[in-house]
Design an enzyme around this catalytic site. Structure first.
Site, PDB file in Angstrom:
ATOM      1  N   GLN A  24       1.221  -1.162  -0.430  1.00 31.17           N
ATOM      2  CA  GLN A  24       0.095   0.190   0.262  1.00 31.17           C
ATOM      3  C   GLN A  24       0.604   1.109  -0.073  1.00 31.17           C
ATOM      4  O   GLN A  24       1.584   1.421   0.905  1.00 31.17           O
ATOM      5  CB  GLN A  24      -1.028   0.317   1.093  1.00 31.17           C
ATOM      6  CG  GLN A  24      -1.821   1.184   1.328  1.00 31.17           C
ATOM      7  CD  GLN A  24      -2.823   1.071   1.989  1.00 31.17           C
ATOM      8  OE1 GLN A  24      -3.209   0.508   2.686  1.00 31.17           O
ATOM      9  NE2 GLN A  24      -3.750   1.777   1.794  1.00 31.17           N
ATOM     10  N   GLY A  25       0.876   2.242  -0.867  1.00 35.30           N
ATOM     11  CA  GLY A  25       2.351   2.999  -1.294  1.00 35.30           C
ATOM     12  C   GLY A  25       1.024   4.542  -1.414  1.00 35.30           C
ATOM     13  O   GLY A  25      -0.062   3.931  -1.617  1.00 35.30           O
ATOM     14  N   ALA A  26       2.150   5.429  -1.813  1.00 37.70           N
ATOM     15  CA  ALA A  26       1.091   6.510  -1.368  1.00 37.70           C
ATOM     16  C   ALA A  26       0.011   6.453  -2.761  1.00 37.70           C
ATOM     17  O   ALA A  26      -0.462   7.562  -2.915  1.00 37.70           O
ATOM     18  CB  ALA A  26       2.217   7.528  -1.503  1.00 37.70           C
ATOM     19  N   ASP A 165      10.576   8.617 -10.870  1.00 35.54           N
ATOM     20  CA  ASP A 165      10.683   7.510  -8.530  1.00 35.54           C
ATOM     21  C   ASP A 165      11.383   6.456  -8.828  1.00 35.54           C
ATOM     22  O   ASP A 165      11.259   5.488  -8.678  1.00 35.54           O
ATOM     23  CB  ASP A 165       9.324   7.127  -8.982  1.00 35.54           C
ATOM     24  CG  ASP A 165       9.195   7.092  -7.126  1.00 35.54           C
ATOM     25  OD1 ASP A 165      10.745   7.373  -6.234  1.00 35.54           O
ATOM     26  OD2 ASP A 165       8.118   6.786  -6.727  1.00 35.54           O
TER      27      ASP A 165
HETATM   28  N1  LIG Z   1       5.030  -6.053 -11.848  1.00 37.01           N
HETATM   29  C1  LIG Z   1       5.241  -6.373 -11.159  1.00 37.01           C
HETATM   30  N2  LIG Z   1       5.109  -7.330 -10.042  1.00 37.01           N
HETATM   31  C2  LIG Z   1       6.157  -7.869  -9.024  1.00 37.01           C
HETATM   32  N3  LIG Z   1       5.162  -6.768  -8.263  1.00 37.01           N
HETATM   33  C3  LIG Z   1       5.175  -5.490  -8.238  1.00 37.01           C
HETATM   34  C4  LIG Z   1       5.265  -5.495  -9.917  1.00 37.01           C
HETATM   35  N4  LIG Z   1       4.622  -3.951  -9.898  1.00 37.01           N
HETATM   36  C5  LIG Z   1       4.391  -3.651  -8.288  1.00 37.01           C
HETATM   37  N5  LIG Z   1       4.792  -4.514  -7.829  1.00 37.01           N
HETATM   38  C6  LIG Z   1       4.973  -4.742  -5.994  1.00 37.01           C
HETATM   39  O1  LIG Z   1       4.355  -3.386  -5.602  1.00 37.01           O
HETATM   40  C7  LIG Z   1       5.180  -2.701  -5.057  1.00 37.01           C
HETATM   41  C8  LIG Z   1       4.033  -0.969  -5.554  1.00 37.01           C
HETATM   42  O2  LIG Z   1       3.931  -0.930  -6.756  1.00 37.01           O
HETATM   43  P1  LIG Z   1       3.642   0.256  -7.214  1.00 37.01           P
HETATM   44  O3  LIG Z   1       5.456   1.198  -6.665  1.00 37.01           O
HETATM   45  O4  LIG Z   1       4.173   0.330  -8.673  1.00 37.01           O
HETATM   46  O5  LIG Z   1       2.637   1.176  -6.895  1.00 37.01           O
HETATM   47  P2  LIG Z   1       3.465   2.643  -5.842  1.00 37.01           P
HETATM   48  O6  LIG Z   1       1.671   2.440  -4.915  1.00 37.01           O
HETATM   49  O7  LIG Z   1       3.516   3.395  -6.819  1.00 37.01           O
HETATM   50  O8  LIG Z   1       4.335   2.310  -4.396  1.00 37.01           O
HETATM   51  P3  LIG Z   1       4.821   3.476  -4.396  1.00 37.01           P
HETATM   52  O9  LIG Z   1       4.342   4.953  -3.718  1.00 37.01           O
HETATM   53  O10 LIG Z   1       4.928   2.637  -2.966  1.00 37.01           O
HETATM   54  O11 LIG Z   1       5.969   4.306  -5.134  1.00 37.01           O
HETATM   55  C9  LIG Z   1       6.414  -2.262  -5.559  1.00 37.01           C
HETATM   56  O12 LIG Z   1       7.760  -1.587  -5.093  1.00 37.01           O
HETATM   57  C10 LIG Z   1       6.663  -3.940  -5.845  1.00 37.01           C
HETATM   58  O13 LIG Z   1       7.321  -4.552  -4.482  1.00 37.01           O
END
Ligand SMILES: Nc1ncnc2c1ncn2[C@@H]1O[C@H](COP(=O)(O)OP(=O)(O)OP(=O)(O)O)[C@@H](O)[C@H]1O
Length: 267
Positions: A24-26, A165
């Site tokens: 669960q990211g930002a 990023d």
């Molecule tokens: N195609 C993929 N294969 C495997 N794991 C993935 C993939 N896409 C995302 N993840 C996992 O999910 C996490 C979060 O994905 P992503 O960075 O796309 O989302 P986000 O909401 O932008 O995250 P953040 O806010 O932490 O940068 C990644 O760090 C990775 O661990």
């Protein structure tokens, strides 16, 4: 909060699509599922384990006006999907394969990459991989992997795309068929763009350099050197024009680094 999101997604996707929350990211919530959206009955196996897919979901943000929120979700989901689809076609560049997009509802379905590293070292992103190797930090596999990561960034930039990023968590390593070497993939193009600006490229390099310094400070100088060697290799192969462009990017990278230093000194 996160259970609420999981319930919303489960309800939307129906019980036919089981999901597991992995991040669960930002910007988004990320799930895995063994179900392909167009072939739901076709659960594939690799090494007796079901193939997984990634579902990236941008949940509505309560603090935004609902109409603006819907427009932003649609725009960002579409923009990330378009970028993934274009990048996937660039020869030699490794990004996850886009499987499906539901832009009005904020879903991107994509190929799952990577694996869990041995000895509880976590998921196979560059950050954890470097931790895993910290007892023998300059071994040939680390050097080769960082060079190849640099090449991936070089390929992205020489085709006039920027990541936006570029942290060591957004570089996923996939085991090569020899089971020894690793193939780097770039993920998370939520802030990515098509750009020929040296500034954007310099910032990408700076963000990754900072990420490596902050998590692997003792080894960061050599690591960053190997990254830049791989990056430069892509440009140097393009003859005079490539060498000139490389010089401009590396110069801007040094400027961005200098600005970063000044900012941290002033506070
Ligand atoms: N195609 C993929 N294969 C495997 N794991 C993935 C993939 N896409 C995302 N993840 C996992 O999910 C996490 C979060 O994905 P992503 O960075 O796309 O989302 P986000 O909401 O932008 O995250 P953040 O806010 O932490 O940068 C990644 O760090 C990775 O661990």
């Amino acid at each position: 909060m996160s259970q609420e999101i999981v319930d919303t997604v489960s309800q939307y996707l129906t019980p036919n699509v089981p999901i597991k929350l992995i991040s669960q990211g930002a910007e988004a919530v990320v799930f895995t599922t063994p179900i392909h959206p167009y072939c739901p009955s076709d659960e594939k196996l690799i090494d007796d384990k079901p193939v997984q897919y990634i579902i990236k979901y941008r949940a509505p943000k309560q603090y935004r006006h609902p109409i603006i929120d819907k427009q932003l979700t649609k725009h960002r989901t579409l923009s990330e999907s378009r970028l993934l689809a274009k990048l996937y076609l660039i020869k030699g560049l490794h990004v996850p394969k886009l499987i499906a997009t539901d832009s009005y509802n904020g879903y991107i379905w994509q190929e799952f990459l990577g694996e869990d590293l041995p000895n509880d070292c976590g998921f196979s992103n560059l950050k954890n991989f470097l931790w895993m190797n910290s007892k023998d930090p300059y071994n040939d596999i680390v050097k080769d992997t960082l060079f190849k990561v640099g090449e991936q960034i070089g390929l992205l930039h020489i085709n006039d795309y920027c990541h936006g990023d570029l942290t060591s968590s957004n570089i996923v390593l996939v085991r090569d068929t020899d089971n020894i070497n690793w193939i780097p993939y770039l993920i998370d193009f939520g802030l990515g763009s098509q750009s020929n600006m040296v500034e954007d490229k310099g910032v990408d390099l700076y963000v990754l350099e900072r990420a490596i310094i902050s998590t692997h400070s003792t080894f960061a100088d050599r690591y960053n050197e190997w990254l830049i060697e791989g990056f430069s290799n892509v440009y140097n192969k393009q003859g005079k024009g490539g060498v000139k462009k490389l010089g401009e990017i590396l110069k801007r990278f040094a400027d961005v680094r200098m600005r970063g230093r000044k900012r941290s000194m002033i506070g």
